[in-house]
Design a protein around this motif. Structure first.
Motif, mmCIF file in Angstrom:
data_model
loop_
_atom_site.group_PDB
_atom_site.id
_atom_site.type_symbol
_atom_site.label_atom_id
_atom_site.label_comp_id
_atom_site.label_asym_id
_atom_site.label_seq_id
_atom_site.Cartn_x
_atom_site.Cartn_y
_atom_site.Cartn_z
ATOM 1 N N LEU A 1 0.812 -1.113 0.140
ATOM 2 C CA LEU A 1 -0.016 0.151 -0.068
ATOM 3 C C LEU A 1 0.864 1.264 -0.138
ATOM 4 N N ALA A 2 2.093 1.488 0.646
ATOM 5 C CA ALA A 2 2.760 2.464 0.504
ATOM 6 C C ALA A 2 3.403 2.818 -0.576
ATOM 7 N N ARG A 3 3.818 1.677 -1.407
ATOM 8 C CA ARG A 3 4.398 1.979 -2.725
ATOM 9 C C ARG A 3 3.284 2.426 -3.569
ATOM 10 N N ILE A 4 2.103 1.900 -3.435
ATOM 11 C CA ILE A 4 1.004 2.357 -4.305
ATOM 12 C C ILE A 4 0.700 3.785 -3.944
ATOM 13 N N GLY A 5 0.870 4.010 -2.985
ATOM 14 C CA GLY A 5 0.314 5.621 -2.456
ATOM 15 C C GLY A 5 1.484 6.452 -2.882
ATOM 16 N N ALA B 1 2.686 -0.383 -11.198
ATOM 17 C CA ALA B 1 3.055 -1.776 -11.487
ATOM 18 C C ALA B 1 3.487 -2.354 -10.275
ATOM 19 N N ILE B 2 2.713 -3.650 -10.065
ATOM 20 C CA ILE B 2 3.398 -4.442 -8.984
ATOM 21 C C ILE B 2 3.627 -5.768 -9.621
ATOM 22 N N CYS B 3 4.581 -6.481 -9.341
ATOM 23 C CA CYS B 3 5.146 -7.775 -10.049
ATOM 24 C C CYS B 3 4.935 -8.558 -8.587
ATOM 25 N N LEU B 4 4.131 -9.655 -8.887
ATOM 26 C CA LEU B 4 3.663 -10.579 -8.033
ATOM 27 C C LEU B 4 4.582 -11.811 -8.059
ATOM 28 N N TRP C 1 -7.941 0.551 -7.511
ATOM 29 C CA TRP C 1 -7.734 -0.752 -8.550
ATOM 30 C C TRP C 1 -7.717 -0.250 -9.832
ATOM 31 N N GLN C 2 -8.144 0.892 -10.407
ATOM 32 C CA GLN C 2 -8.309 1.278 -11.728
ATOM 33 C C GLN C 2 -7.029 1.531 -12.550
ATOM 34 N N ARG C 3 -5.926 2.228 -11.422
ATOM 35 C CA ARG C 3 -4.607 2.583 -11.895
ATOM 36 C C ARG C 3 -3.502 1.569 -11.287
ATOM 37 N N VAL C 4 -3.737 0.371 -10.766
ATOM 38 C CA VAL C 4 -2.603 -0.613 -10.500
ATOM 39 C C VAL C 4 -2.550 -1.577 -11.524
ATOM 40 N N HIS C 5 -1.509 -2.013 -11.952
ATOM 41 C CA HIS C 5 -1.416 -3.089 -13.030
ATOM 42 C C HIS C 5 -0.623 -4.151 -12.191
ATOM 43 N N TRP C 6 -0.875 -5.511 -12.493
ATOM 44 C CA TRP C 6 -0.491 -6.414 -11.716
ATOM 45 C C TRP C 6 0.222 -7.638 -12.658
ATOM 46 N N PHE C 7 1.634 -7.915 -12.520
ATOM 47 C CA PHE C 7 2.424 -8.783 -13.575
ATOM 48 C C PHE C 7 2.689 -9.967 -12.548
ATOM 49 N N ILE C 8 3.591 -10.911 -13.068
ATOM 50 C CA ILE C 8 4.038 -12.075 -12.335
ATOM 51 C C ILE C 8 5.527 -12.126 -12.465
ATOM 52 N N GLY C 9 6.416 -12.460 -11.586
ATOM 53 C CA GLY C 9 7.825 -12.651 -11.798
ATOM 54 C C GLY C 9 8.188 -13.867 -12.511
ATOM 55 N N ARG D 1 13.981 5.071 -14.495
ATOM 56 C CA ARG D 1 12.596 5.000 -14.489
ATOM 57 C C ARG D 1 12.429 3.675 -14.423
ATOM 58 N N PRO D 2 12.269 3.100 -13.202
ATOM 59 C CA PRO D 2 11.948 1.508 -12.958
ATOM 60 C C PRO D 2 10.576 1.222 -13.736
ATOM 61 N N VAL D 3 10.582 -0.175 -13.898
ATOM 62 C CA VAL D 3 9.588 -0.772 -14.612
ATOM 63 C C VAL D 3 8.295 -0.973 -13.512
ATOM 64 N N PHE D 4 8.766 -1.283 -12.333
ATOM 65 C CA PHE D 4 7.970 -1.623 -11.265
ATOM 66 C C PHE D 4 8.149 -0.856 -10.143
ATOM 67 N N ASP D 5 6.997 -0.653 -9.375
ATOM 68 C CA ASP D 5 7.005 0.170 -8.166
ATOM 69 C C ASP D 5 7.304 -0.795 -6.995
#
Length: 251
Positions: free
Chosen positions: A27-31, A38-41, A65-73, A141-145
């Motif tokens: 949540l802190a990174r999203i905020g 971008a979150i990589c699970l 949720w509308q602006r958070v994208h979820w990837f997988i490692g 400019r990192p890919v992921f937060d």
């Protein structure tokens, strides 16, 4: 508490406390990002409790949720509805109930030749590069937060196994892994170290007495994959009391 120059170890009481602490860091990174996030699970058993926490009203109500994208490692080379599928576990636990479908970025195992995980890897690399807007990484400019990570009993992380040539990859963002070192022994697709490290925070979750032996080796700085995974930003290891080696205040 620091085990090496770019790793901060945070000890917590138990797996429940670990999941809560990880959820707060998510949540802190999203905020911290007012734009597209971008979150990589990660897969395996480590993140299950975290995903359950994110699904609770107390947490899901705080995620835009509308602006958070979820990837997988990394992904096991099985169909999306297979119980072994890593993103499938995340989807069942919280994503399908909370996130827009367009924001869930699956590794497309169903669209590739079943004998060719590299083709599948190339498709995901293209998706990542399209999302990022470039085919080369810019450290500023990192890919992921946030990138979530776990550690296997042999010191692997994502599907980067000891001695595998994928560990030395510097050009490709995603590669196929023909054979895993641990169960399930199925081919994998994994992000490589440079793309995993392109993040504002890399967050490891490690719990249970069964992880103490490998953590002892990792904290002794053995050349294992999990020790080579570093963020260009912050690298944090959340470790519960049962997993913590004696030299780091474990039992």
């Amino acid at each position: 508490m620091t085990a090496n120059d770019n790793r901060r170890v945070i000890a917590v009481a138990d797996p429940a406390a670990l999941a809560e602490a990880a959820a707060e860091r998510v949540l802190a990174r999203i905020g911290a990002n007012s734009g597209r996030v971008a979150i990589c699970l990660t897969g395996g058993s480590s993140p299950r409790q975290l995903y359950q926490v994110l699904a609770t009203d107390a947490y899901r109500s705080r995620i835009p949720w509308q602006r958070v994208h979820w990837f997988i490692g990394d992904e096991r080379f099985v169909p999306a509805d297979d119980p072994l599928n890593n993103m499938g576990m995340a989807r069942r636990t919280f994503l399908d109930r909370c996130a827009p479908a367009a924001n869930i970025h699956l590794i497309p195992t169903a669209t590739a030749d079943p004998a060719d995980p590299d083709r599948c890897a190339a498709l995901y690399e293209q998706e990542l590069q399209s999302f990022y807007g470039a085919d080369t990484l810019d450290q500023s400019r990192p890919v992921f937060d946030l990138v979530l990570m776990g550690v296997g009993p042999d010191g692997h992380t994502a599907s980067l196994f000891p001695g595998d040539p994928a560990l030395e990859e510097t050009a490709r963002w995603v590669v196929g892994v023909p054979r895993a070192n641990v169960e399930p022994f199925v081919p994998r697709i994994t992000l490589t170290l440079p793309i995993l490290g392109s993040c504002r925070e890399m967050l490891f979750e490690i719990a249970g007495a069964g992880k103490r032996a490998i953590l002892t080796r990792l904290f002794a700085r053995e050349n294992l994959p999990a020790n080579r995974a570093r963020s260009t930003g912050e690298t944090v290891w959340l470790v519960d009391r049962e997993a913590l080696p004696e030299d780091f205040g474990g039992r």
